[in-house]
Design a protein around this motif. Structure first.
Motif, mmCIF file in Angstrom:
data_model
loop_
_atom_site.group_PDB
_atom_site.id
_atom_site.type_symbol
_atom_site.label_atom_id
_atom_site.label_comp_id
_atom_site.label_asym_id
_atom_site.label_seq_id
_atom_site.Cartn_x
_atom_site.Cartn_y
_atom_site.Cartn_z
ATOM 1 N N THR A 304 62.267 53.507 35.038
ATOM 2 C CA THR A 304 63.631 54.052 35.051
ATOM 3 C C THR A 304 64.655 53.019 35.542
ATOM 4 O O THR A 304 65.785 53.374 35.864
ATOM 5 C CB THR A 304 63.708 55.285 35.971
ATOM 6 N N SER A 317 65.023 59.901 33.683
ATOM 7 C CA SER A 317 65.942 58.990 33.001
ATOM 8 C C SER A 317 65.214 57.705 32.639
ATOM 9 O O SER A 317 65.544 56.623 33.111
ATOM 10 C CB SER A 317 67.144 58.691 33.904
ATOM 11 N N ASN A 481 67.278 57.600 28.566
ATOM 12 C CA ASN A 481 68.512 57.038 29.098
ATOM 13 C C ASN A 481 69.374 56.476 27.963
ATOM 14 O O ASN A 481 68.863 55.900 27.001
ATOM 15 C CB ASN A 481 68.185 55.931 30.100
ATOM 16 N N TRP A 514 72.983 66.009 31.464
ATOM 17 C CA TRP A 514 71.963 65.017 31.827
ATOM 18 C C TRP A 514 72.333 63.611 31.362
ATOM 19 O O TRP A 514 71.699 62.638 31.777
ATOM 20 C CB TRP A 514 70.613 65.434 31.241
ATOM 21 N N PHE A 516 71.836 62.123 28.573
ATOM 22 C CA PHE A 516 71.017 61.512 27.534
ATOM 23 C C PHE A 516 71.635 61.750 26.161
ATOM 24 O O PHE A 516 72.156 62.835 25.896
ATOM 25 C CB PHE A 516 69.607 62.115 27.535
#
Length: 907
Positions: A304, A317, A481, A514, A516
């Motif tokens: 991450t 992430s 991510n 989030w 994303f």
């Protein structure tokens, strides 16, 4: 000479449907559906056809499909059926009596997983199968075959029946089947004419047949078919060679097991280095094994690293869906260098004493040590065959990951848009920089080296768990991510102008964003979802089951424009919008009034009180008396967050509410499509409309969120989820919490995907709590999740609610104890264990709660995540060493007692 095969299958069609057989040879159409052979309906659901095959040594695959009334071809589930023409005597007609493979059967859904077939019921030293070939005219050969996964390793399947060959129903004379092709069990038996017809059944028994489990239902029967041989001049004999594919063992048993959920980073051991590591799984497996548990569930473990700070502690992430996080490596296992080991020992005691994870300290230390180890080992890597093979096997992802990591390190940021080189990348670029003459080559090999050791350590832990009949359950995050390797290499697979999230729920009043990018499913479909197949293939190297984070995203995703910070201004994608014509037909003409922030002076007074005038001056434009618009530089949540200075930070929440104060969201791609804002009734934009307009708009709101989408979302999920199941043998579990459409449960049940049940989060808004006796079999139940307070923490948060729970759900009288005492925790866990759910899996904090010693920690310290805070630091650590747990046999026996009493033991 030719072979004649009669294909016979039992299937009850609907009116107008027809059954076909297709396969891998010319007589079966070479898998061309238009050349498949149609079967003839006989009686009682039986369909059959007789096909002539040329004599050959060929292996033949085949399957059945149903031709629906609309021309759609619906193939049966399961693996292809197989036979070899060389095994057949051309003097006889061979009859294949098949059982149609239902797509919703246990064997073709959840039992068809590595958790069941390799971990729980993996078989050693299988019994060899011997084919008997038809040679005698006065004998009948029957090749029996039945499918059953649920057979304990020390048991086998036997056949017993009504003639002497089958023991005359005496189980001590039952005939054992071979498990060489487990979960397919086979045996060939020869019968004389006087033994026909006969009835029979399959049983599961131990080696001495002292414990016998009969399949349920009516007896199976063998009766010879009427001959059709007169149609062919090549043979006049009646059928004498039968292949019975008897389908599945008819079993009413429902296997139920239990497990523990704990993040890897939360494990604490004496050999750790301030954080849990892959090697610590060995001791966790030992404790689970002696406690009677059969599953260990963890959080995502992918790299991450973006910020090089504690912000990278967020495990959902990932910057690569393949690469493992270097923080989980066990340094001592990869070096014998005394100087490096001395540094480990120097820091170990200090870091291991910490109550919580110091992410930055651990990561910085391990990165430093790994660099030192690599500098000493890199010269020998070209002679390390295992290392070279790993790199070769991983080249589809590891080169891109390594190059990304080197550039990220170079420019101190994972945001590739800001890199001066390779802000976009091609496969040719990656290949060029992977060559020995590249300036990045040495640093890239460092990342190969780290991933190689991480892979070996996790794989060893996985194999150790499997050997102890314990499955590892991984976690598949719903997104990646925005500045991940995957988005860098394959931006076309993502909608980069959108973010994933969730509408408001018990976790977050403003919804969740989030960050994303959402998936571009249409593009993914073009190459057969290769990215998903590769991603799940990587996971299956280590895991026997996995949790799909936010499985609702495979039905529809809550998609939020990147101009937003919260989740309130999102919409479902896909979804059927409210069309402009539809709004107008319902009397809604003033679309601007509904789609623009409704800001009046009294609104400012309500939100900002005495600061209303100041806010109006700084952030708004008055376009009419007491009517305002946001200034362009503050027109979105993201602009507010970006342009608000520290002095005015106090206004942020209120300014967000102004931007959010709409009733409809306009579609950015089509001016005629609109979507009701979630929780529309909480806005003054809605509440200050006339009553008749409110009634119309609310009816459209209810239709959009709870009625009109169900069929669409079911169809979408049935396109995507079978793909997920079809490319992995892991057991699939879904996290289906939040705003759950009605179509979700039936779709998951049909696909054999387990849903999640948390007692405090019933999907029925009319209920305060689930009672575990309501749970269906295809569920995982738990007391809490990483996004919630632990059971003990929740107990102290709302006295009134825990009192209701104490009396209504636990059935206990009087006042609830102020703290969640061990007897309360045990009562809650016991209820869950006695439910019908396939798996009961509890956070280790809640297992600790049944012990007065281990459950003494402040429960506020045991919460893993705070979903409403996107900047949360993920740092919870167990307060008990794994060594202590493994040696605490009394605690393990207490858990084992609960497992045994609920019949969740599998030994």
């Amino acid at each position: 000479m030719a072979n004649f095969i009669r294909f016979k299958v039992n299937y009850f069609t609907r009116l107008g449907q027809e059954l076909y057989v297709s396969g891998s040879t010319e007589p079966l159409g070479n898998w061309d559906e238009s050349k498949a052979t149609k079967l003839t309906y006989c009686d009682n659901g039986d369909w059959e056809t007789l096909i002539q095959f040329p004599a050959s040594n060929n292996k033949v695959d085949y399957k059945y499909f149903v031709m629906d009334t609309n021309g759609e071809k619906i193939w049966e589930s399961g693996s292809n059926r197989t036979f070899n023409l060389n095994d057949l005597n051309s003097n006889y007609i061979h009859e294949f009596r098949d059982t149609y493979q239902s797509p919703t059967s246990a064997e073709n859904t959840y039992l068809n997983s590595s958790f069941f077939r390799e971990v729980l019921f993996g078989r050693e030293n299988p019994t060899q199968y011997s084919l008997i070939k038809q040679t005698q005219a006065d004998k009948v050969i029957i090749h029996f075959q039945v499918k059953s996964t649920y057979v304990p390793p020390n048991h086998s399947i036997y056949i017993v029946g009504s003639n002497t060959q089958l023991g005359n129903w005496r189980t001590d004379r039952a005939v054992k089947l071979s498990d060489e092709s487990y979960p397919i069990w086979k045996v060939d038996l020869e019968f004389s004419k006087d033994q026909l017809p006969f009835s029979y059944k399959y049983i599961i028994a131990d080696k001495i047949k002292s414990v016998v489990h009969w399949e349920y239902g009516n007896d199976r029967w063998f009766t010879a078919s009427a001959t059709h041989a007169s149609e062919y001049s090549s043979t006049t004999n009646e059928d004498r060679d039968f292949f019975f594919n008897d389908g599945e063992f008819k079993d009413s048993q429902l296997l139920r097991s239990a497990g523990v959920a704990v993040p890897i980073f939360s494990l604490r051991s004496k050999q750790g280095l301030g954080i849990g590591e892959f090697n610590d799984l060995h001791q966790l497996v030992d404790w689970s094994h002696q406690s009677g548990l059969h599953m260990i569930q963890i959080l995502p473990i992918n790299d991450t690293t973006v910020y090089y700070t504690w912000r990278d502690s967020y495990p959902y992430s990932s910057v690569s869906v393949y690469a493992l996080h270097p923080i989980y490596i066990h340094i001592d296992s990869i070096t014998k260098d005394p100087k490096i080991l001395a540094q480990v020992n120097e820091h170990r005691e200090k870091l291991n004493k910490l109550t919580t994870v110091d992410y930055e300290a651990v990561m910085n230390l391990k990165s430093k040590l790994l660099r030192e180890i690599y500098s000493k080992e890199k010269a020998s890597l070209d002679g390390n065959k295992e290392f070279l093979q790993f790199v070769k096997d991983s080249e589809d992802w590891i080169k891109a990951y390594a190059l990304y990591s080197v550039l990220r390190d170079t420019y101190k940021s994972g945001d590739f848009d800001q890199w001066p080189v390779y802000s976009s990348i091609t496969p040719e670029d990656i290949e060029k920089e992977s060559k020995p003459n590249s300036k990045y080559y040495d640093d890239m090999r460092y990342y190969y080296f780290v991933q190689f050791h991480l892979h070996n350590q996790l794989l060893a832990a996985s194999k150790y768990a499997s050997a102890k009949r314990i499955g590892l359950k991984g976690d598949l995050p719903i997104g990646v991510n925005r500045v991940s390797v995957d988005a860098w290499v394959s931006p076309h697979l993502f909608r980069m102008n959108m973010s994933t999230g969730a509408p408001p729920d018990a976790f977050a009043d403003d919804g969740q964003n989030w960050g994303f990018p959402t998936y571009n499913w249409e593009v993914m479909k073009k190459d057969g979802y290769a990215w998903w197949r590769s991603r799940l293939g990587q996971m299956s190297k280590y895991f026997h089951a996995f949790r799909i984070d936010h499985i609702l995203g495979f039905f529809r995703i809550w998609e939020i424009p990147t101009t937003c910070v919260t989740g309130l201004l999102g919409k479902f994608n896909p979804s059927l919008p409210l069309w402009r014509s539809e709004l107008q037909n319902n009397g809604l003409w003033d679309i601007d009034r509904l789609t623009q922030p409704y800001i009046r002076y009294h609104t400012l007074r309500e939100l900002f009180g005495e600061y209303a005038d100041s806010v109006a001056t700084k952030f708004l434009v008055e376009y009419s008396s007491n009517c305002f618009n946001m200034k362009p530089e503050f027109a979105t949540e993201r602009l507010i967050e970006k342009n608000l200075n520290e002095e005015d930070a106090m206004y942020k929440s209120g300014l967000f509410k102004l931007v959010q104060n709409v009733s409809l969201l306009a579609d950015a791609e089509d001016e005629n499509r609109f979507y009701p804002r979630i929780e529309i009734t909480k806005t003054s934009n809605f509440n200050e409309l006339s009553d008749d307009i409110k009634t119309i708009l609310h009816r459209l709101y209810i239709s959009y969120y709870y009625e009109r989408q169900e069929e669409l979302w079911a169809q979408i999920a049935l396109q995507r989820l079978p793909l997920i199941k079809g490319c992995t043998k892991m057991l699939v579990c879904g996290e289906d919490l939040g705003m759950v459409p009605k179509c979700v449960e039936p779709v998951l049940n049909d696909l054999g995907i387990l849903g999640l049940r948390i007692q405090r989060m019933p999907s029925d808004s009319n209920k305060d709590f689930y009672h575990p006796n309501e749970y269906s079999y295809l569920t995982v139940n738990t007391t809490s999740s990483h996004d919630m307070s632990t059971l003990r923490g929740w107990w102290e948060e709302d006295r009134a609610r825990s009192q209701v729970f104490y009396n209504k759900i636990l059935g206990m009288f009087g006042d609830a104890p102020y703290f969640c005492e061990p007897y309360v925790s045990e009562a809650v866990i016991t209820q869950h264990l006695h439910s019908q759910s396939m798996i009961s899996i509890f956070p280790i904090q809640d297992w600790f709660g049944i012990s007065s010693e281990y459950g003494s920690r402040d429960p506020k310290e045991e919460k893993i995540n705070e979903p409403s805070n996107p900047m949360h630091y993920w740092r919870y650590r167990m307060h008990i060493n794994l060594e202590t747990l493994v040696n605490d046999h009394d605690f393990s026996k207490n858990i084992q007692r609960l497992i045994l009493s609920s019949n969740r033991n599998l030994d």
